[in-house]
Design a protein around this motif. Sequence first.
Motif, short mmCIF file in Angstrom:
data_model
loop_
_atom_site.label_atom_id
_atom_site.label_comp_id
_atom_site.label_asym_id
_atom_site.label_seq_id
_atom_site.Cartn_x
_atom_site.Cartn_y
_atom_site.Cartn_z
N ASP A 70 -19.86 60.19 -40.89
CA ASP A 70 -20.09 59.16 -40.05
C ASP A 70 -18.77 58.89 -39.43
O ASP A 70 -18.90 58.11 -38.19
N ALA A 71 -17.53 59.04 -40.00
CA ALA A 71 -16.48 59.08 -39.02
C ALA A 71 -16.25 59.91 -38.00
O ALA A 71 -15.91 59.31 -36.59
N GLU A 72 -16.99 61.07 -37.83
CA GLU A 72 -17.09 61.96 -36.46
C GLU A 72 -17.92 61.27 -35.68
O GLU A 72 -17.59 61.22 -34.46
N LEU A 73 -19.03 60.62 -36.15
CA LEU A 73 -19.96 60.12 -35.25
C LEU A 73 -19.36 58.65 -34.71
O LEU A 73 -19.56 58.59 -33.29
N ALA A 74 -18.61 57.91 -35.31
CA ALA A 74 -17.89 56.60 -35.05
C ALA A 74 -17.08 57.22 -33.76
O ALA A 74 -16.97 56.27 -32.82
N ASP A 75 -16.28 58.17 -34.07
CA ASP A 75 -15.23 58.76 -32.98
C ASP A 75 -16.10 58.95 -31.55
O ASP A 75 -15.74 58.65 -30.66
N ASP A 76 -17.32 59.69 -31.82
CA ASP A 76 -17.97 60.15 -30.83
C ASP A 76 -18.81 58.89 -29.79
O ASP A 76 -18.48 58.69 -28.81
N LEU A 77 -19.43 57.92 -30.87
CA LEU A 77 -19.75 56.54 -29.97
C LEU A 77 -18.89 55.87 -29.51
O LEU A 77 -18.80 55.40 -28.29
#
Length: 489
Positions: free
Chosen positions: A19-26
């Motif tokens: 989820d942290a990687e996705l938050a970074d991406d978003l």
Amino acid sequence: MEPLRVHITAYGCQMNRLDAELADDLLRAAGAEIVDDPAEANVLVFLTCSVRAHAENRAFSNIGALAERKTREPDLVVGLVGCTAQQYGPEVWQRAPLVDFICAPGRLADLSDLVREARAGRRSVALDPGRGKEEREAFGESDARIDAVEVRGRRRVGRSRQAFVRAMRGCDMFCSYCVVPNVRGPERSRSPAAVAEEVQRLVDRGVREVTLLGQAVNRYRFEEAGRAWDLADLLEKVAGTPGLRRLRFITSHPKAMTARLASVFRDVPLLCPHLHMPAQSGSDAVLERMNRGYTAAEYAERVAMVREAAPQVAVASDFIVGFPGETREDFEATADLARRMRFASGFVFKYSPRPGTLAAQKYPDDVPQKEKERRHRQLLDLISEIASEENQAFVGRRVEVLVEGLAPRPHLDGGPERGMQKGWKQWRGRTPCHRLVVFDGPPFGGAPFGSEPQGRRQGRPDLAGELVTVRIDRAGPITLFATLLENGS
Ligand code: SAM
Ligand code: SF4
């Protein structure tokens, strides 16, 4: 308005790391710069964990420590995202009034809207639907939005070229001690096509090892065009991804372990021989109160079934000690199971009563803290001793290692006295069975483990992300010490 500079802190499990990687991406897609130093950020995102009180308290205390900075910098935005957000909802503000937005794990796709609202001075909350009757349908829309980010996003590929890919969300197992079914919602399996497309896109961008994630991932079920897919089918499909070098899956529930899944370890060479299948306890009475749905004997049968199909599989477990009513005899039964199963590794947790769980409502937390600590130490020592004995079998063997990066600190037997070549560094990586390996190798530009590639940029060899062959010289309980033989790829 100032450009967005975001710092993300993640606590807890692999799901939160993903989820942290996705938050970074978003947030990068929304124009933000992601910064390593929280002091440079004007938005601080905390991806929280509620599984044990300790993790939750740590997040709240780190947020609380921002009070003075928030007075100095009133425009600083603080977001609380993840399991704790869903667990407490707006009650978060009673404990952490400086939080600007609260975002459930399933509402990650709303993150940039929440940040925008907060910067405009408005507090907001985005929660998941509860676990009511139409729960699965109610989750559909937010799942579809985050699915699109997972599949077609541009999340960063780390130096180690490993990636997590979600096979399932949520959990329906309701182990009596666990908050996950309440905070991550009901079980939903992703379509095989979405998982396969995401894996292919990651591999195209350099990923070599993929780990499929789910809380009880071996309960994966997807029905499509008259065909019912299980995890074995999904693994076979994903293993066919051109360019993928290693495949893993976590975490497995003993109740859902099947002979068909065990056979995949034997038949699919790309699948790494590592099975994380938590036993939690070796006492039938405790397992029943935990609502785990199996006895210690049934757990042992499942392990035997896997080992019969594929003897090379390293089995890892989680345990909870000090569960309500756990007697000395119950604990001895757990130690006995650990002795018989000869786990390759194990995590041991002290029971932590969690709000909203059956165990917290029904069973008094009656094992004294000191006794929990004693059992914790004793079981960890036993697991270490067994792992160390098992690891001796590796001494003298050649093994393939996927290099994760430089070892964060020098190991005792490193250095020139071991004949380390001048200027060489210690590297760390993983065997297919997930054992940690440390070896000496050529240096590069020098960034420590976990940071961005510099070696390649500077034209010096960076072993991170490479599959190398090493010879194991010595084995401890956690680490295998090795000599680099060849850089295979
Ligand atoms: N779904 C996975 C599973 O079933 O193993 C992982 C769940 S949880 C995030 C990871 C581990 O935390 C569990 O295996 C369990 O050992 C531990 N755990 C969960 N709830 C706990 C609690 N209330 N107190 C102590 N440990 C807990
Ligand atoms: Fe929690 Fe049990 Fe689900 Fe694992 S399987 S997430 S321990 S309820």
